[in-house]
Design an enzyme around this catalytic site. Structure first.
Site, mmCIF file in Angstrom:
data_model
loop_
_atom_site.group_PDB
_atom_site.id
_atom_site.type_symbol
_atom_site.label_atom_id
_atom_site.label_comp_id
_atom_site.label_asym_id
_atom_site.label_seq_id
_atom_site.Cartn_x
_atom_site.Cartn_y
_atom_site.Cartn_z
ATOM 1 N NE ARG A 212 -2.551 -1.357 3.584
ATOM 2 C CZ ARG A 212 -3.297 -2.625 4.463
ATOM 3 N NH1 ARG A 212 -4.355 -3.344 3.094
ATOM 4 N NH2 ARG A 212 -2.842 -2.846 5.191
ATOM 5 C CG PHE A 228 -10.990 -8.082 -6.147
ATOM 6 C CD1 PHE A 228 -12.357 -9.501 -5.748
ATOM 7 C CD2 PHE A 228 -10.082 -8.100 -7.256
ATOM 8 C CE1 PHE A 228 -12.280 -10.257 -6.825
ATOM 9 C CE2 PHE A 228 -10.417 -9.096 -8.533
ATOM 10 C CZ PHE A 228 -11.314 -9.828 -8.301
ATOM 11 C CG ASP A 250 -15.619 -5.948 -1.513
ATOM 12 O OD1 ASP A 250 -14.372 -6.537 -2.009
ATOM 13 O OD2 ASP A 250 -16.348 -6.952 -1.572
ATOM 14 C CB SER A 251 -18.934 -8.998 -4.530
ATOM 15 O OG SER A 251 -17.957 -10.028 -3.563
ATOM 16 C CB ALA A 280 -14.303 -8.049 -9.565
ATOM 17 C CG ASP A 298 -5.053 -8.299 -2.679
ATOM 18 O OD1 ASP A 298 -4.975 -8.919 -2.572
ATOM 19 O OD2 ASP A 298 -5.213 -7.111 -1.291
ATOM 20 C CB CYS A 338 -3.185 -14.207 -0.775
ATOM 21 S SG CYS A 338 -4.602 -13.554 -1.256
#
Length: 394
Positions: A212, A228, A250-251, A280, A298, A338
């Site tokens: 970030r 996301f 974001d969902s 997304a 992300d 990730c």
């Protein structure tokens, strides 16, 4: 040895001799019938040589080694390991007036496999990923509030979704010590609300702190899309970096609410930010080309297990291809995985394939990973889970 003893098959001690902390089910020759999940066990070779002591559980990984010796696993053991973990974070200067959010324990990376501890100001959030750590939670909580050099008053246990369901432990998320004071923490001078009660993981993704900060450096004058976004971490760093506009997607409507609250906490009334509760892929499909010249991808883990690897790689390729298609000329793409099951070469190949599909010139500016408070045990390369690239797209 007073603990139950697990005996390995002949030749199956090689990885343990190299200090890899996992004993797989196929390596075990015999063990007591009375053994139960979460028991502290001693591991010996076929001829009785003691290798280490660890937590037993049912599954492919049957023992997680806590110490390659005959150490007694008790409250003093956890106090010593937590003190060692804190010394590292102090050396990294993560506990400061302008930063009180960081990971104190990162499983195998801090020689406490199955345990995660994140710090948010005066609150420590514990996540157990093994029955053994679940049963040790009170010793761990006591050790946390007794640590010198840090003032932890509250310990919240958040393991309902991380413990193996077959163990039938019925873990309840709740405070072990203390209670709720505030959910506002500070990261590099920026404030944010942490939802450790109902949010994902421990409530915030502290593993993206360094990335970030890097995005803040690139954000000046750019139109930023944070996909996301979860609680909006990249968004408010981009705003502090001087972005022209920042859109967060974001969902989850709940995540968007938290993103808006975090932006308002740092930049009240700032009209540069707008959020969207939307899928997304749908958002990328319908947005106009050239709307953004800095995009952050992300996503949550596309592959939690190796069985999902093929579909995950297709997902990463599809997602990045859409970003390459829509990003402005001269744009910068921050893209991450990730998924522990996806290694960095596989992820890079998926992104490379997406770039080739777009037929655009793409250069790698930075290769990213997890921060130093998510250390990787040199004997346990599986601990390297976060992969990222910063790309310049002509």
């Amino acid at each position: 040895m007073s603990n139950p003893v697990i005996t390995l098959k002949r030749g199956k001690e090689d990885s343990l001799n190299r200090f890899h902390p996992w004993v797989f089910s196929g390596a075990i020759a015999k063990m007591p019938e009375s053994i139960e999940e979460g028991d502290i066990v001693d591991v010996v070779t076929h001829d009785g040589r003691h290798i280490g002591v660890g937590h037993y559980q049912i599954g492919s990984i049957m023992v997680r080694i806590l110490d390659f010796g005959a150490t007694t696993i008790d409250g003093n053991f956890f106090a010593t390991r937590l003190d060692e973990a804190l010394k590292l974070r102090k050396a990294l200067r993560l506990d400061r007036d302008d930063n009180n959010a960081y990971r104190l324990v990162h499983g195998e990376g801090d020689f406490l496999p199955g345990l995660i501890v994140d710090i948010y100001g005066n609150t420590a959030v514990i996540q157990a990923h093994s029955p053994g750590m679940h049963f040790a939670r009170n010793d761990i909580a006591d050790a946390l509030v007794s640590l010198d050099g840090i003032n932890i008053k509250n310990v919240y246990y958040k393991s309902e979704t991380t413990l193996p369901y077959k163990a039938h432990l019925d873990a309840q998320n709740d405070y072990i010590i203390g209670g709720f004071e505030t959910n506002v923490a500070i990261e590099n001078g920026l404030k944010f609300h942490v939802d450790w009660l109902k949010g994902q993981k421990t409530g915030f993704f502290v593993d993206q702190r360094d990335n970030r900060s890097l995005l803040e450096h690139f954000a000046y004058g750019r139109k930023v899309l944070n996909m996301f976004c979860y609680t909006g971490g990249f968004s408010f760093y981009a705003m502090r970096g001087g972005a022209e506009l920042v859109h967060s997607v974001d969902s989850s409507a709940k995540a968007i609410t938290l993103t808006d609250a975090n932006v308002e906490l740092n930049f009240p009334g700032d009209a540069r930010h707008k959020s969207f509760a939307e899928d997304a892929f749908k958002f990328l499909d319908t947005m106009e080309k050239d709307n953004y010249d800095l995009i952050v991808l992300d996503p949550p883990a596309f592959a939690k297990h190796r069985s999902a690897l093929k579909n995950a790689l297709r997902g990463y390729q599809r997602l990045n291809a859409k970003a390459f298609e829509k990003i402005s000329s001269g744009g910068i793409l921050f893209t991450f995985s990730c998924s522990q099951a996806v290694n960095k070469d596989q992820f890079r190949l998926a992104v490379f394939s997406a770039a080739a599909q777009s037929r655009r010139k793409v250069r790698i500016l930075h290769q990213l990973t997890q921060p130093a408070d998510h250390p990787i045990n040199i004997y346990h390369p599986e601990g390297e889970y976060l992969k990222g690239l910063i790309l310049y797209v002509e």
